[in-house]
Enzyme design. Structure first.
Site, PDB file in Angstrom:
ATOM      1  CE  LYS A   1      12.271  18.461 -11.322  1.00 31.68           C
ATOM      2  NZ  LYS A   1      11.045  18.711 -12.106  1.00 31.68           N
TER       3      LYS A   1
ATOM      4  CD  GLU B   1       8.524  11.401 -15.320  1.00 32.22           C
ATOM      5  OE1 GLU B   1       8.680  11.802 -14.166  1.00 32.22           O
ATOM      6  OE2 GLU B   1       8.569  12.148 -16.316  1.00 32.22           O
TER       7      GLU B   1
ATOM      8  CB  SER C   1      13.183  21.580 -15.759  1.00 31.85           C
ATOM      9  OG  SER C   1      12.322  22.690 -15.880  1.00 31.85           O
TER      10      SER C   1
ATOM     11  CG  HIS D   1      -1.771  -1.212   1.361  1.00 36.03           C
ATOM     12  ND1 HIS D   1      -2.932  -1.415   0.660  1.00 36.03           N
ATOM     13  CD2 HIS D   1      -1.566  -2.329   2.114  1.00 36.03           C
ATOM     14  CE1 HIS D   1      -3.431  -2.600   0.993  1.00 36.03           C
ATOM     15  NE2 HIS D   1      -2.620  -3.180   1.862  1.00 36.03           N
TER      16      HIS D   1
END
Length: 455
Positions: free
Chosen positions: A282, A289, A276, A155
């Site tokens: 970043k 992804e 970024s 979980h």
């Protein structure tokens, strides 16, 4: 006029020609189409349907066409519709009427069914090899860090202590099932449809068993109507890749979490990340992804194929032309993932210190307390309740489990011995889990030895 145009008084409109063509995506089947045609004409000659000299000329020209396509010296034309018509037209253009004999006793219906089966048979092998390389990268990374301890999650909450290697090997197991499914699918699709004609077989004395042997098929299709309309194998193939995609997506999600500042469990190599356009600091795990996103496409391809075939009347319908768009996309997408993921895993650097720090949470050993009570003869549900009461006591008093005294512990767990306060060492917790399939050091060592031998 198209090769099938004898019944028509005119050609199709430009819009219809563009709407119905498939050469823009089925050209990749050319090697399979040529292989099928070579076996077919060998059979036609064997059966005395065409002269051996004609079969020889056709085979030689088919090989020449294959070389031309390989070299990029072959023009694909929209008005020739598909790869079958391109190759047949090229034969006729070179050999005249003798080239036209190639299509004796067959239809594009059984021809395309053959081509797809031949293509998927090869792709199953290639994709399996890619999945094996993926497994090897995971096993090698696991073997490089056999003692790294980390928290396992259920979980998305801290659950119990596990080995980093054990976590990676879970994905090795998943991909092994994917490889098994591909092999099983390849076995089921290895049935020759050629000789089924458009729907009803042929009046010509075809030797289908000869063609099956020439092309390495296990058997011939037993029902001509099923053979030309069956796309179960395509749906199954896409289904295997969709499950593989789910596994890749789950691994990607783990890596996205692990590479975040909150977790900090791994560092992905710069080659597999981007920055970024606005924020200079970043480092984004874009491969992970994008893999999650691309795997959604594979699932969509499966749904496309299932929906495409749902409700189709027997036998062949032109709808089935669209099967290749979804099928090829699923294959290409899975291939793209396999091209980048093994190298990304190989260059990934685990941050063992951060993992160990997170695994030091004494709450991860709560189950160890309950199982120790079971050893002392306490029924598990009673043991679970007593340890839960201790956890509640610690929360109420602002203490971790390893900060309570034995006397405090006995308020909730009267059976607690002097060993209980010493049971919050994560390495000791892992070491006790050496049953088959467990995360213990010896158990994982055995898993690693198994996979190194198997791979």
């Amino acid at each position: 006029m198209a090769l099938w145009g004898g019944r028509f008084s005119g050609g199709t409109s430009e819009a219809v020609a563009e709407f119905t063509e498939s050469i823009s995506f089925d050209s990749r089947l050319y090697k399979c189409d040529i292989a099928g045609s070579k076996a077919h004409v060998a059979m036609l000659a064997k059966q005395g349907i065409i002269p051996e000299s004609t079969a020889k000329s056709i085979r030689e020209e088919l090989e020449a066409i294959s070389r031309r396509i390989d070299a990029g010296d072959f023009e694909f034309k929209r008005d020739l519709e598909d790869i079958h018509m391109h190759i047949e037209s090229a034969l006729i253009g070179k050999l005249g009427a003798e080239g036209a004999r190639v299509h004796s006793g067959r239809s594009r219906n059984d021809q395309v069914a053959l081509d797809i089966r031949l293509y998927l048979r090869e792709e199953a092998k290639r994709l399996s090899d890619g999945m094996r390389a993926f497994q090897k990268a995971l096993v090698e990374k696991a073997a490089e860090y056999p003692d790294a301890i980390m928290p396992g999650f259920t979980h998305l909450q801290h659950a119990q202590v596990v080995l980093f290697a054990h976590h990676l090997l879970a994905y090795v197991e998943m991909f092994d099932r994917d490889i098994d499914r591909l092999a099983d699918c390849a076995r089921r699709l290895n049935v020759l449809p050629l000789g089924s004609g458009a729907i009803a077989g042929s009046t010509l004395p075809l030797d289908r068993e000869f063609v099956a042997k020439e092309l390495g098929f296990d058997r011939v299709g037993r029902n001509s109507m099923d053979s030309v309309s069956d796309r179960d194998f395509a749906m199954e193939f896409a289904g295997v890749l969709a499950i593989f995609g789910i596994h890749c997506s789950r691994l990607s999600e783990d890596l996205v979490l692990w590479s975040s500042q909150e977790f900090g469990f791994v560092e992905l190599d710069d080659a597999f990340c981007t920055g970024s356009s606005l924020m200079p600091q970043k480092k984004n795990p874009d491969v992970c992804e994008l893999t999650r996103g691309k795997c959604a496409r594979i699932s969509g391809d499966l749904v496309t194929l299932i929906t495409l075939c749902k409700g189709l009347p027997m036998t062949y319908n032109r709808d089935l032309q669209e099967d290749k768009v979804a099928l090829f996309d699923a294959i290409d997408t899975a291939s793209a993932i396999l091209d980048v993921y093994p190298a990304m895993i190989s260059t990934m650097v685990p941050r063992v210190d951060r993992m160990a720090e997170a695994a030091a949470d004494p709450a991860l050993m709560a189950t160890d307390l309950a199982e120790e009570l079971v050893r002392l003869g306490v029924p598990f549900r009673d043991a679970h309740r007593k340890v839960g009461t201790l956890v509640k006591y610690c929360k109420e008093h602002g203490k971790d489990l390893d900060e309570v005294s034995l006397e405090e512990m006995r308020i909730s767990i009267p059976e607690a011995t002097e060993d209980f306060p010493k049971m919050f060492d994560p390495r000791a917790s892992v070491a006790k889990r050496n049953l088959t399939g467990g995360t213990g050091f010896d158990a994982v060592k055995s898993q690693l030895e198994f996979w190194k031998k198997r791979l």
